[in-house]
Design a protein around this motif. Structure first.
Motif, mmCIF file in Angstrom:
data_model
loop_
_atom_site.group_PDB
_atom_site.id
_atom_site.type_symbol
_atom_site.label_atom_id
_atom_site.label_comp_id
_atom_site.label_asym_id
_atom_site.label_seq_id
_atom_site.Cartn_x
_atom_site.Cartn_y
_atom_site.Cartn_z
ATOM 1 N N LEU A 4 5.130 57.533 36.287
ATOM 2 C CA LEU A 4 5.593 58.897 36.551
ATOM 3 C C LEU A 4 6.744 59.315 35.637
ATOM 4 N N GLU A 5 7.140 58.406 34.753
ATOM 5 C CA GLU A 5 8.235 58.633 33.819
ATOM 6 C C GLU A 5 9.539 58.982 34.540
ATOM 7 N N LEU A 6 9.796 58.235 35.627
ATOM 8 C CA LEU A 6 11.041 58.387 36.376
ATOM 9 C C LEU A 6 11.987 57.268 35.961
ATOM 10 N N HIS A 7 13.118 57.629 35.419
ATOM 11 C CA HIS A 7 14.083 56.609 35.029
ATOM 12 C C HIS A 7 14.801 56.060 36.258
ATOM 13 N N GLN A 8 15.180 56.966 37.174
ATOM 14 C CA GLN A 8 15.896 56.585 38.390
ATOM 15 C C GLN A 8 15.329 57.355 39.567
ATOM 16 N N ALA A 9 15.511 56.773 40.749
ATOM 17 C CA ALA A 9 15.068 57.450 41.968
ATOM 18 C C ALA A 9 15.893 56.962 43.150
ATOM 19 N N THR A 10 15.920 57.783 44.188
ATOM 20 C CA THR A 10 16.424 57.328 45.476
ATOM 21 C C THR A 10 15.281 56.577 46.132
ATOM 22 N N ILE A 11 15.543 55.353 46.537
ATOM 23 C CA ILE A 11 14.516 54.505 47.150
ATOM 24 C C ILE A 11 14.791 54.456 48.648
ATOM 25 N N ILE A 12 13.739 54.705 49.441
ATOM 26 C CA ILE A 12 13.845 54.704 50.894
ATOM 27 C C ILE A 12 12.842 53.693 51.434
ATOM 28 N N GLY A 13 13.297 52.833 52.356
ATOM 29 C CA GLY A 13 12.387 51.865 52.947
ATOM 30 C C GLY A 13 12.716 51.586 54.398
ATOM 31 N N HIS A 14 11.663 51.406 55.193
ATOM 32 C CA HIS A 14 11.792 51.087 56.618
ATOM 33 C C HIS A 14 11.239 49.697 56.871
ATOM 34 N N SER A 15 11.957 48.897 57.648
ATOM 35 C CA SER A 15 11.516 47.578 58.078
ATOM 36 C C SER A 15 11.223 46.700 56.856
ATOM 37 N N MET A 16 9.988 46.219 56.707
ATOM 38 C CA MET A 16 9.673 45.414 55.522
ATOM 39 C C MET A 16 9.799 46.262 54.255
ATOM 40 N N GLY A 17 9.543 47.550 54.365
ATOM 41 C CA GLY A 17 9.739 48.447 53.220
ATOM 42 C C GLY A 17 11.200 48.488 52.794
ATOM 43 N N GLY A 18 12.114 48.348 53.764
ATOM 44 C CA GLY A 18 13.538 48.262 53.442
ATOM 45 C C GLY A 18 13.878 46.961 52.745
ATOM 46 N N GLN A 19 13.187 45.906 53.122
ATOM 47 C CA GLN A 19 13.360 44.616 52.444
ATOM 48 C C GLN A 19 12.911 44.738 50.996
ATOM 49 N N ILE A 20 11.775 45.359 50.788
ATOM 50 C CA ILE A 20 11.253 45.560 49.429
ATOM 51 C C ILE A 20 12.219 46.436 48.629
ATOM 52 N N ALA A 21 12.713 47.511 49.252
ATOM 53 C CA ALA A 21 13.649 48.407 48.572
ATOM 54 C C ALA A 21 14.928 47.675 48.168
ATOM 55 N N THR A 22 15.427 46.820 49.054
ATOM 56 C CA THR A 22 16.640 46.051 48.761
ATOM 57 C C THR A 22 16.414 45.117 47.582
ATOM 58 N N ASP A 23 15.309 44.377 47.610
ATOM 59 C CA ASP A 23 15.017 43.467 46.494
ATOM 60 C C ASP A 23 14.832 44.246 45.193
ATOM 61 N N PHE A 24 14.172 45.395 45.264
ATOM 62 C CA PHE A 24 13.989 46.219 44.071
ATOM 63 C C PHE A 24 15.343 46.659 43.518
ATOM 64 N N ALA A 25 16.231 47.147 44.406
ATOM 65 C CA ALA A 25 17.542 47.626 43.970
ATOM 66 C C ALA A 25 18.379 46.504 43.354
ATOM 67 N N LEU A 26 18.235 45.280 43.866
ATOM 68 C CA LEU A 26 18.970 44.150 43.298
ATOM 69 C C LEU A 26 18.395 43.705 41.957
ATOM 70 N N ASN A 27 17.082 43.803 41.809
ATOM 71 C CA ASN A 27 16.443 43.340 40.584
ATOM 72 C C ASN A 27 16.364 44.399 39.492
ATOM 73 N N PHE A 28 16.428 45.665 39.870
ATOM 74 C CA PHE A 28 16.360 46.765 38.903
ATOM 75 C C PHE A 28 17.430 47.813 39.225
ATOM 76 N N PRO A 29 18.696 47.417 39.219
ATOM 77 C CA PRO A 29 19.758 48.335 39.654
ATOM 78 C C PRO A 29 19.830 49.624 38.840
ATOM 79 N N GLU A 30 19.452 49.561 37.582
ATOM 80 C CA GLU A 30 19.505 50.747 36.731
ATOM 81 C C GLU A 30 18.460 51.791 37.124
#
Length: 183
Positions: A4-30
């Protein structure tokens, strides 16, 4: 995001989706401008014996999906939503999940990024908003305590809410998301 050619985004996750969002934010902070977590699980977190027994009872009743549903729905996870207009949707979602789960291979195992997020939360640099229902499971409050290490985090506890906040409190979440993202 690349597609989608998005450099940055607000990531929202619920339950396991929040776990995925957290890992994503730690691994791709930029790539993460802001992070919204709704009662997330957390890689590396050790859940209580009671939590494990609850899941074991559900799995032991397989392949009887009706019995699995009965056991699942009589948990604090669903104590609010089960008495709401969203009960039928919750039952439908759980039934779909159990039907899919029963088709997984016997050796199915989820693999998560290493090292686990629990030991790296102080490195989470995205501005973060964390929601939890006051009637959620004790283990989910223990997860919330782990997130207190995050440097730039705000916590919102929602009264009369269980784990299914996106169903029972969508208006409150929307208002809070909007204010957080406009900040």
């Amino acid at each position: 995001m690349n597609y989608l050619e998005l450099h940055q985004a607000t990531i929202i996750g619920h339950s396991m989706g929040g776990q995925i969002a957290t890992d994503f934010a730690l691994n791709f902070p930029e790539r993460v401008s802001k992070l919204v977590l709704i009662a997330p699980s957390l890689t590396g977190f050790t859940y209580s014996k009671e939590f494990g027994q609850y899941h074991d009872r559900i799995l032991e009743s397989a392949p009887n999906i009706d019995k699995m549903l009965e056991l699942a729905l009589h948990s604090p996870t669903y104590q609010v939503v089960i008495d709401s207009p969203h009960k039928n949707l919750t039952v439908q979602m759980l039934r779909h999940h159990f039907e899919r789960m029963l088709k997984w291979p016997a050796d199915f195992c989820m693999k998560w990024p290493q090292p686990p997020a629990i030991g790296r939360l102080e490195a989470l640099n995205a501005e973060t908003l964390f929601f939890i229902g006051k009637k959620d499971l004790a283990d989910n409050f223990r997860v919330a305590d782990c997130f207190r290490k995050v440097p730039n985090i705000g916590f919102i506890e929602i009264k009369d809410a269980d784990h299914m906040l996106p169903l029972t409190h969508s208006e409150v979440l929307y208002e809070e998301f909007t204010a957080f993202m406009e900040d």
